[in-house]
Scaffold this motif. Structure first.
Motif, PDB file in Angstrom:
ATOM      1  N   TYR A 179       0.825  -1.200   0.000  1.00 48.66           N
ATOM      2  CA  TYR A 179       0.000   0.000   0.000  1.00 48.66           C
ATOM      3  C   TYR A 179       0.865   1.258   0.000  1.00 48.66           C
ATOM      4  O   TYR A 179       0.549   2.250  -0.676  1.00 48.66           O
TER       5      TYR A 179
ATOM      6  N   SER B 188       0.767   4.051  -2.994  1.00 52.13           N
ATOM      7  CA  SER B 188       0.252   5.391  -2.703  1.00 52.13           C
ATOM      8  C   SER B 188       1.339   6.458  -2.655  1.00 52.13           C
ATOM      9  O   SER B 188       1.021   7.639  -2.470  1.00 52.13           O
TER      10      SER B 188
ATOM     11  N   VAL C  93       1.414   9.907  -4.557  1.00 47.66           N
ATOM     12  CA  VAL C  93       0.606  11.021  -4.070  1.00 47.66           C
ATOM     13  C   VAL C  93       1.486  12.117  -3.490  1.00 47.66           C
ATOM     14  O   VAL C  93       1.156  13.303  -3.561  1.00 47.66           O
TER      15      VAL C  93
ATOM     16  N   PRO D 111      -5.428   0.280  -6.878  1.00 51.77           N
ATOM     17  CA  PRO D 111      -5.276   1.350  -5.882  1.00 51.77           C
ATOM     18  C   PRO D 111      -4.670   2.627  -6.449  1.00 51.77           C
ATOM     19  O   PRO D 111      -5.088   3.730  -6.090  1.00 51.77           O
ATOM     20  N   VAL D 112      -3.694   2.507  -7.335  1.00 49.96           N
ATOM     21  CA  VAL D 112      -3.089   3.684  -7.952  1.00 49.96           C
ATOM     22  C   VAL D 112      -4.132   4.460  -8.751  1.00 49.96           C
ATOM     23  O   VAL D 112      -4.212   5.695  -8.680  1.00 49.96           O
TER      24      VAL D 112
ATOM     25  N   LEU E 295      -6.685   6.262  -6.294  1.00 48.53           N
ATOM     26  CA  LEU E 295      -6.103   7.411  -5.601  1.00 48.53           C
ATOM     27  C   LEU E 295      -5.787   8.552  -6.567  1.00 48.53           C
ATOM     28  O   LEU E 295      -5.879   9.728  -6.203  1.00 48.53           O
TER      29      LEU E 295
ATOM     30  N   ALA F 191      -7.309   1.924  -0.343  1.00 48.33           N
ATOM     31  CA  ALA F 191      -7.324   3.006  -1.336  1.00 48.33           C
ATOM     32  C   ALA F 191      -8.724   3.596  -1.487  1.00 48.33           C
ATOM     33  O   ALA F 191      -8.883   4.824  -1.584  1.00 48.33           O
TER      34      ALA F 191
ATOM     35  N   TRP G 116      -9.691   5.741   1.624  1.00 50.20           N
ATOM     36  CA  TRP G 116      -8.957   7.016   1.638  1.00 50.20           C
ATOM     37  C   TRP G 116      -9.514   7.963   0.571  1.00 50.20           C
ATOM     38  O   TRP G 116      -9.697   9.156   0.810  1.00 50.20           O
TER      39      TRP G 116
END
Length: 513
Positions: free
Chosen positions: A268, A272, A275, A349-350, A353, A407, A410
């Protein structure tokens, strides 16, 4: 102060701060890459979780003084109250020192319990990491408060040189040295935290010079108790908001380690970390914007404040969207920089986000506007609500979906916080970040990066071809920005550069910012 002068001031501070933000972003990314490469995913995840706990507690120790000082010191200076400005810094430092020592002692004592929550398989190693970090909590808190004091005086260079360049680069060097000195977990965290000591010394020296050179006060000083009460009425709420904000950025790593595994926490973190490039670009603009808006609102220059707000939003999008559009359209390109074990679980997840951060940056520095207009209570409520959503969704989604669940929760919390802040700023100040310049900025980034990279992905381009395409996209972007420079307020920066060129030709003097 004229509006063009305010834009030039922002451009001057932003150009210096942007260099530091670029170095910090690269350094933080390199640190994650280095740790993930040198150590196992399990140990890397425990390290990332431990340092996240450290940063969350560090935010608690700072008591919101970063924003408190940027709210009050520029106001006092603008009204000629230099002695009151110095007293504000004193009123901030003393409580921070006391609270940070208590929190550090608590972390040292509670380290075994926290280690069992984060990583039951390696309790002894994680305990040693947490205790090594606890020693540096007061150091980090004091350094950050003093750097905030220098920014409140309109000086960005101390923050850039000390916190944006010096400390992150030293942390990379310290982690790399563990290959020679040993690979003990406690040593790893110690070498990561050690650069906060010279950062504190440098920040104290720089602020001492600013305090000595301040001109005499133009008005009778306010009573110390009155000034401190006024300062803490605003800042106390911000202290809680600051903790919530840092927790919102870091709690997911801790929750993934506790609810899933340290290995997933490492995945994770890798997924992330892009960012941070955008966040640091955002901070580069906002840290310059804060004292400017504070002065404008103190002088009731609402038109100037609105212009500063709009231009800051445009500049933020120009800095951040190239990163987020790239990772949204070519997540595999970003993940190819890491080991294969991070790829499969990281693509979705990428993407999630990236989209959330594009929305957040386009909404503008709305939280900064709430704070500089004196509405720290609303800022606290928004951040607390976002954190509550993040934690609640995390408890449900992370055990079931792992890294993707983290993800999603968030991303939802980011969207909720920015929507609330946007509506409140519009209602309270009648100001909005929306402008024609913002439309040009978003269009330019999507056209330059999104379209070409998405086309290459659909054609099945290999990783080397995607990297080459990214370079071409950057070239297109620079050319396009030059064509639309007036529409996105980049003429303030170009005017600044022309003035600097003339000054350099006249005399070799470097202007302090």
């Amino acid at each position: 102060m004229s509006q063009p002068g305010n834009l030039a001031s922002m451009a001057r501070g932003g150009s210096v701060n942007l260099v530091g933000a670029a170095v910090t972003g690269i350094s933080q990314f390199a640190l994650v890459l280095l740790v993930a490469t040198l150590y196992s995913a399990e140990l890397s995840g425990a390290f990332f979780a431990a340092t996240s706990v450290f940063l969350i507690l560090g935010a608690l120790c700072e008591l919101g003084c970063d924003v408190g000082l940027l709210r009050w010191v520029p106001r006092h200076l603008a009204l000629g109250r230099t002695r009151d400005a110095a007293r504000c810094v004193d009123a901030a430092l003393i409580p921070v020192a006391g609270v940070s020592v208590l929190v550090a002692a608590g972390l040292f004592a509670a380290a075994p319990f926290l280690a069992a929550v984060l990583d039951g398989a390696r309790t002894g190693q994680t305990t040693s990491m947490l205790r090594a970090l606890a020693v540096f909590l007061p150091v980090m808190a004091a350094a950050n408060v003093l750097l905030a004091a220098t920014r409140a005086h309109g000086k960005m260079r101390p923050t850039v040189l000390i916190d944006r360049i010096g400390r992150p680069v030293a942390q990379i060097g310290g982690v790399a040295l563990t290959l020679v000195l040993g690979d003990e977990p406690a040593l790893l965290t110690l070498m990561w935290a050690l650069p906060y000591l010279p950062a504190l010394a440098a920040a104290a020296w720089w602020y001492r010079g600013l305090r000595r050179t301040s001109p005499p006060q133009a008005e009778p000083p306010a009573a110390i108790r009155t000034l401190a009460a006024e300062y803490w009425r605003f800042t106390a709420l911000r202290a809680l908001a600051r903790v919530c904000q840092t927790a919102l950025q870091r709690a997911d790593i801790v929750m993934v380690a506790a609810l899933s595994s340290p290995r997933d926490a490492a995945v994770y973190t890798v997924a992330s970390r892009f960012v941070v490039f955008g966040q640091l670009g955002t901070q580069a603009v906002q840290q310059v914007m804060q004292p400017v808006v504070s002065r404008q609102l103190a002088l009731d220059d609402r038109a100037g404040a609105h212009q500063t707000f709009s231009v800051a939003t445009v500049w933020t999008v120009l800095l951040t969207w190239p990163v987020y559009v790239t990772t949204a359209t070519a997540a595999s390109l970003y993940l190819s920089l890491f080991a294969e074990e991070y790829h499969a679980a990281g693509v979705l997840p990428v993407l999630v986000l990236s989209l959330a951060m594009m929305f957040a940056t386009a909404a503008g520095p709305v939280d900064t506007m709430l704070l500089m207009s004196g509405r720290s209570g609303l800022s606290l409520l928004n951040t607390a609500a976002a954190l509550a959503i993040d934690v609640a969704l995390g408890l449900v989604l992370i055990p079931r979906f792992g890294v993707l669940g983290a993800a999603v929760n968030w991303a939802v919390s980011i969207v909720v916080r920015n929507v609330l802040s946007f509506v409140q700023v519009r209602a309270a100040t009648e100001m909005t970040p929306l402008s024609r310049g913002l439309a040009w900025a978003t269009g330019a980034t999507v056209l330059s990066f999104g379209g070409p990279l998405l086309l290459l992905r659909l054609l099945g381009a290999s990783t080397p071809v995607l990297f080459a395409g990214l370079v071409a996209c950057a070239a297109i972007y620079v050319i396009l920005l030059w064509k639309i420079r007036e529409r996105v307020s980049l003429t303030a920066l170009s005017a600044l550069l022309r003035r600097r060129t003339r000054r350099v030709a006249a005399a070799p003097v470097i202007e302090e910012v």
